[in-house]
Scaffold this motif. Structure first.
Motif, short mmCIF file in Angstrom:
data_model
loop_
_atom_site.label_atom_id
_atom_site.label_comp_id
_atom_site.label_asym_id
_atom_site.label_seq_id
_atom_site.Cartn_x
_atom_site.Cartn_y
_atom_site.Cartn_z
N GLY A 93 0.80 -1.22 0.00
CA GLY A 93 0.00 0.00 0.00
C GLY A 93 0.84 1.27 0.00
O GLY A 93 0.43 2.30 -0.54
N LEU A 94 2.02 1.20 0.60
CA LEU A 94 2.83 2.42 0.72
C LEU A 94 3.45 2.87 -0.60
O LEU A 94 3.80 4.03 -0.75
CB LEU A 94 3.95 2.21 1.74
N GLY A 95 3.56 1.98 -1.56
CA GLY A 95 4.14 2.34 -2.86
C GLY A 95 3.31 3.41 -3.54
O GLY A 95 3.83 4.44 -4.01
N GLU A 96 2.02 3.20 -3.56
CA GLU A 96 1.10 4.16 -4.18
C GLU A 96 1.11 5.48 -3.40
O GLU A 96 1.15 6.57 -3.98
CB GLU A 96 -0.30 3.52 -4.19
N ALA A 97 1.09 5.38 -2.07
CA ALA A 97 1.10 6.59 -1.22
C ALA A 97 2.41 7.37 -1.43
O ALA A 97 2.40 8.60 -1.52
CB ALA A 97 0.95 6.19 0.24
N ALA A 98 3.52 6.64 -1.55
CA ALA A 98 4.82 7.29 -1.76
C ALA A 98 4.84 7.99 -3.11
O ALA A 98 5.38 9.10 -3.24
CB ALA A 98 5.93 6.24 -1.69
N SER A 99 4.25 7.38 -4.10
CA SER A 99 4.21 7.98 -5.43
C SER A 99 3.45 9.32 -5.38
O SER A 99 3.81 10.28 -6.06
CB SER A 99 3.53 6.99 -6.39
N ARG A 100 2.43 9.39 -4.53
CA ARG A 100 1.66 10.64 -4.41
C ARG A 100 2.47 11.74 -3.73
O ARG A 100 2.54 12.87 -4.21
CB ARG A 100 0.35 10.38 -3.66
N VAL A 101 3.12 11.41 -2.61
CA VAL A 101 3.88 12.47 -1.93
C VAL A 101 5.12 12.87 -2.74
O VAL A 101 5.59 14.00 -2.66
CB VAL A 101 4.29 12.11 -0.47
N ALA A 102 5.61 11.92 -3.56
CA ALA A 102 6.81 12.19 -4.37
C ALA A 102 6.53 13.22 -5.47
O ALA A 102 7.47 13.78 -6.04
CB ALA A 102 7.33 10.90 -4.99
#
Ligand code: DC
Length: 212
Positions: A76-85
């Motif tokens: 789940g954190l991959g998608e969230a990281a892509s957003r904050v990135a």
């Protein structure tokens, strides 16, 4: 020697970077962990992933030594990281520590999306890993199922494609090969073959530079 390895989600760049780092006895930084760390901090404090101010503060206090891959490498954190990135201030806040890591005495191996274009444009070797979205989704799906997850291949593929679109389409530090990167397509390579190919790219670059 600085080795910069970039590529899309689930391309195997992390495994290759780790193996190259072990081979050349260089420190390794998985730069995706930084964005995952920021996303984790926002989720833990119940802030929105689009809250640029909160994300920037989280990025400013982040320390490489406190990043725990086991805690951060979740699906789940991959998608969230892509957003904050995609938040420019977050990238700005994380720039200096990545540049410092890359330029430490003796060099380093970094992997991510912009290590060859933004973090270390002066890297001795730049490799851009490619693989079809379907093959990447197949590999990731296999890993997740092996880890006990009950997830459909189609859902993994959709997530990979959505991250590809966001990571490549953002205005700041998008996922693109540096002009002087060597492209390595691993669609038809297993990890051993991909490692051998990456190693010969590094050896060729070192030979060209007098084995610096
Ligand atoms: O490599 P990874 O899957 O752990 O990366 C998670 C997200 O972090 C990725 O979808 C985009 C972002 N990222 C980035 O924008 N720049 C980097 N150098 C590394 C990761």
């Amino acid at each position: 020697m600085i080795i910069a390895i970039d590529g899309p989600a689930a391309s195997g760049k992390g495994t290759l970077a780790r193996r190259l780092a072990a081979h050349f006895k260089l420190p390794h930084l998985d730069t995706g962990l930084l964005y995952r760390g920021v996303a984790r901090a926002l989720l833990d404090s119940k802030a929105s992933l689009d809250d640029a101010a909160a994300a920037t503060i989280a990025a400013r206090v982040l320390k490489i030594s406190s990043l725990d891959p086991v805690r951060l490498k979740t699906k789940g954190l991959g998608e969230a990281a892509s957003r904050v990135a995609a938040i420019p201030q977050v990238r700005e806040a994380l720039l200096a520590l990545q540049k410092d890591f890359a330029h430490q005495p003796g060099g380093a191996v970094l992997d991510g999306r912009d290590t060859g274009t933004v973090i270390a444009p002066d890297a001795d070797v730049k490799i851009f890993i490619e693989a079809s979205a379907e093959v990447r989704a197949k590999r990731r799906h296999k890993e997740l199922v092996a880890a006990g997850e009950n997830i459909r291949y189609e859902d993994v593929l959709a997530t990979i494609k959505s991250r590809d679109t966001r990571d490549s389409g953002r205005s700041i530090a998008p996922l693109i090969p540096a002009k002087d990167a060597v492209l390595l397509d691993t669609t038809h390579l297993d990890i051993e073959a991909a490692f051998r190919a990456a190693l010969s790219i590094v050896e060729a670059a070192r030979a060209g530079r007098g084995r610096s």
